[in-house]
Design an enzyme around this catalytic site. Structure first.
Site: not given
Lengths: 757, 125
Positions: A20, A442, A646
């Site tokens: 739009c 990690d 991850d």
């Protein structure tokens, strides 16, 4: 003379999607006289540069309407800051008015109280006409009701029409009953006397209750504004203007709302960065503490991103705008915090259920209290006793404490988190973080910097180092793996001439292969070579073992089916990691590490930072599995990661923490986002969640116990045994203090500072 | 038991019954959203001691725009919460506040004031 352009901003309504916006933009651009039109879907605004000789605001509006959308007439103040300012003003006015109402009620109550106690001195009573005294008290009490307490009655009535009952209903019914009884006793004392009753009045009760409840409200309002102080402070960080470089090189200060994408903005020392962008020229140190909680300024040079609201320290620079308005980092942080403050904590569910039925239930208890006292008390005292206890029950009940217990703590704590660079997605994330007993890290990018560097480049005996470098670099240039980037950086430092590679293939979790100079080149871990059937010469194995023993990652290189060298790469451990992990362990949390590295490297890094349990050689797609494995052991797992691969693990974990500069994907999957790349954020998040949930529990416990004990005591449960009754005035005092206590307890979280050594 | 006691008991029990019926079991005002040409579902809600209408029906997967007009200064209604959509908004007095959301799944979602006293329901079909 060159015609001057004018700029007009229109509020567009009816846009439901980004397309739009482009539709409106097209329609505007095609309008004669329009030089440039930019429509922002998020802010629903169109900014149009036009020639006033050919177009006018009216023709621009027409173009928007022609496109099928509407133009909202602009109120003079529409920016978010202005709206907030207006809201604040309205609140300040309400606060002033509330204070006035309180002071009027308090002043009159101070007069009414001693006058009502005259009867305690019989000698005084003989000199005073009871009837006239009561009329006098009535006159003094009326303003308390009609001015100070007026809102209680209108609010209760409005609620009643909606079949809703709130705290005001309780106060209105309670004080209303006491007042009407007193009016009856004042006007027709004879009726009471004929039935053997003393025509006692309760004007002092009515006035004191209203004064005390208003006092509670004043204190509550004052405390409540402080719960959202953090987010207001965040919003206030937004720069007001930007110095934009026009195409002709002129520097112009423009309001921030008019800054557009791709504009070039100049920032001088000591100035705020106006919005998000990428530095084009110049360099400086920028203080990003307001966004990340990192206290040291960050060095920035050409090509580096800068963020709106951060503070430029030393140098000046120009940056190209990449994000404006709602897309900027600051706006997103504000949005995230706002969303979190609007979310509901699971811990609140019971309180929610109770509040939904609270007020009608209390009214029923009050009615039954009245009936029981009336039926059981001696005839001469039954009416006043029934009335007093009826009022006491209504007044002591405090639904507010219950309603305020959780949200106020969540509001303070999410704001506090943002201040320390910890963005909490919602209340549920906060509650999950509280339950965590295991943190899975990690390794790369969390414990370590995540920026590996080549430390050793060892060709097999008889191989030419320079030539090998060329071959390896050719393969790695095509790869996006961080290790490959390290190799390329190394090769560039050695000024290695570039070679072309064809048929590049990345092997997930193992390495990459390509053809260079018509030879197959393999660069990767041992598995890559073994699976290709390539054996290592003993000399190379020995070298590799040596590197592994030093906790380095080893890349093996094979050319034309022969192992020809090893590369040692090391990712340095962040200076803060060991201390942060120690703090987590001190909080009683087991810290587990996982890495794609081989067991030796993993053991070495784990040893350096004091981690006892680790998973080595974990392939990216196995990460979520490791989270599951820990969960299967009955642990509540927080997963800390930073990269795209991850995301599944972050989502699988009970709570995912995405680390600084994390990718959007990781932030989507994470319950908590850490703005700073350092494990201290994990400690802060968990510590904050623990303190918050503890506060919420205290609040809920207090709010429940207060009502559970208070209501029966007010109903007169202690009377048969101890002869104790609760005066409605004391009930009002308790009620006023109860919600303030809950709020004050929540506000204690403002003093939160993350545990340090 | 004298006459007065009987009257008070009957009146009390009757009143308690009325409170239960009136606040918990009586029927409520329901309104369905009006869809605009753009597919936006709009509902106007007045906030004054409660929400009118307080039961709102909308369709799934279409954007919803709720315009709350707060017709009072009473602090009870100053905050609006729609927890399932993570919305907490302050409603300025005597102003309209637009709240937009996109219901993805069918169900009944509560909206309340800051303390959960004033309540309404958003029914997504």
């Amino acid at each position: 003379m060159q015609p001057t352009t004018k700029t007009e901003t229109l509020d567009i309504e009816g846009m439901t999607c980004a397309s739009c916006a482009s539709f409106v933009e097209k329609s505007l651009t095609r309008t004669p006289g329009v030089q440039r039109a930019v429509v922002n879907f998020a802010t629903e605004k169109a900014t149009i540069d036009y020639l006033p000789t050919e177009a006018s605001p009216a023709t621009l509006k027409e173009a928007v309407v022609k496109a099928g959308y509407g133009v909202t007439e602009r109120a003079p103040d529409t920016s978010a800051a202005d709206r907030q300012a207006e809201l604040d003003q309205q609140k300040a006015r309400a606060y002033q008015k509330l204070k006035r109402r309180f002071w009027v009620a308090a002043a009159l109550a101070v007069v009414i109280m001693p006058l009502s106690m005259l009867m305690l001195w019989p000698s005084m009573m003989q000199r005073v006409n009871m009837l006239w005294l009561n009329y006098g008290l009535l006159v003094l009490t009326l303003p308390v009701l009609l001015y100070s307490g007026r809102e209680f009655y209108t609010s209760a009535w409005n609620g009643f029409k909606h079949r809703a009952a709130n705290m005001d209903t309780l106060i209105a019914v309670g004080t209303g009953a006491a007042f009407l009884y007193s009016v009856a006793a004042t006007v027709v004392p004879g009726w009471f006397m004929r039935r053997g009753l003393m025509p006692d009045v309760y004007y002092d009760t009515t006035a004191t209750i209203i004064a005390l409840i208003l006092l509670g409200k004043v204190l509550e309002l004052r405390a409540k504004t402080q719960t959202s102080a953090a987010i207001k402070a965040l919003m206030g960080l937004q720069a007001k203007t930007a110095r934009v470089v026009r195409p002709d090189g002129q520097e112009v200060d423009v309001p921030i709302e008019q800054v557009q994408l791709h504009d070039v903005v100049v920032v001088r020392p000591g100035e705020k960065v106006a919005t998000d962008g990428i530095i084009e020229e110049g360099h400086s140190a920028v203080d990003e503490a307001m966004l990340t909680g990192e206290s040291l300024p960050v060095e920035k040079k050409a090509g580096d991103p800068v963020f709106g609201a951060t503070l430029n320290k030393t140098g000046s620079f120009r940056f190209r705008v990449t994000k404006v308005g709602a897309d900027t980092m600051l706006a997103q942080i504000v949005k995230l915090v706002e969303d979190a403050q609007g979310s509901r904590a699971p811990i609140q569910r019971l309180a929610d259920k109770v509040s939904a039925i609270f007020v009608p239930t209390v009214i029923i208890i009050a009615i039954l209290t009245f009936v029981l006292w009336f039926d059981l008390a001696p005839v001469e005292t039954r009416l006043p006793l029934a009335l007093v206890n009826f009022v006491a029950v209504l007044i002591i009940a405090c639904p507010c404490a219950l309603g305020l217990a959780t949200p106020t703590a969540i509001m303070v704590s999410t704001g506090k988190g943002a201040e320390h660079g910890v963005l909490i997605r919602n209340a549920e994330a906060l509650e999950k973080a509280y339950q965590v007993n295991t943190v899975l890290l990690d390794k790369t990018g969390t414990i370590t910097r995540g920026e590996p560097t080549v430390t050793d480049f060892v060709p097999a005996p008889g191989q030419d180092a320079a030539q090998l470098r060329q071959l390896v670099a050719a393969v790695e240039r095509q790869s996006e793996h961080p290790l490959a980037e390290a190799v390329v950086r190394y090769a560039d430092e050695q000024q290695t001439p570039a070679l072309a590679a064809t048929g590049f293939q990345a092997v997930e979790g193992k390495g990459a292969t390509a053809t260079v100079n018509s030879q197959a080149v393999l660069v990767g871990n041992l598995r890559l070579l073994t699976e290709a059937g390539i054996k290592l010469a003993p000399a190379l194995t020995e070298q590799a073992d040596m590197l592994l023993a030093q906790a380095k990652t080893v890349l093996y290189v094979a050319v034309a089916g022969q192992a020809v060298g090893v590369i040692g790469v090391a990712d340095t451990v962040r200076a803060t990691s060991a201390a942060a992990i120690r703090r987590l362990q001190a909080l009683g949390i087991e810290v587990v590490m996982m890495t794609g590295d081989n067991p030796q490297t993993a053991a070495e890094v784990a040893g350096q930072v004091g981690i006892k349990r680790y998973f080595a050689e974990v392939l990216p797609h196995e990460k979520a599995g490791k989270v599951k494995q820990l969960q299967a052991e009955g642990r509540t797992v927080a997963m800390v990661g930073d990269g795209i691969n991850d995301a599944p693990a972050l989502a699988q974990a009970d709570i995912g923490l995405a680390m600084g500069g994390g990718t959007d994907v990781a932030m989507e999957a994470a319950g908590i986002t850490l703005m700073r790349s350092d494990l201290q954020g994990v400690v802060t998040a968990i510590d904050l969640s623990r303190q918050t949930i503890r506060t919420i529990r205290q609040n809920l416990f207090f709010a429940f116990i207060y009502n559970v004990l208070g209501i029966p005591i007010a109903a007169g449960l202690l009377y048969p045994v101890f002869g104790l009754l609760l005066s409605p005035m004391l009930a009002a005092g308790a009620m006023a203090l109860s919600s303030v206590s809950v709020l004050t307890n929540s506000l204690r979280l403002r003093g939160f500072s993350p545990v340090k050594n | 038991m004298d006459t007065a006691e009987i009257i008070v008991t009957l009146a009390g029990v009757g009143l308690a019954g009325f409170v239960i019926w009136y606040f918990f079991f009586s029927t409520r005002q329901t309104a369905s959203a009006v869809s605009t040409s753009g597919g936006l579902q709009q509902v106007d809600i007045t906030v004054k001691g409660g929400y009118s209408p307080d039961v709102i029906e909308v369709e799934r997967d279409k954007p919803v725009q709720l315009s709350f007009y707060r017709d009072e200064e009473n602090s009870c209604s100053e905050e609006l919460l729609i927890p399932d959509f993570s919305i907490r908004r302050e409603l300025p007095a005597f102003k309209t506040t637009l709240v937009e959301l996109l219901p993805r799944q069918a169900g009944t979602f509560a909206f309340t004031c800051g303390m959960g006293m004033l309540r309404g329901r958003l029914i997504v079909k």
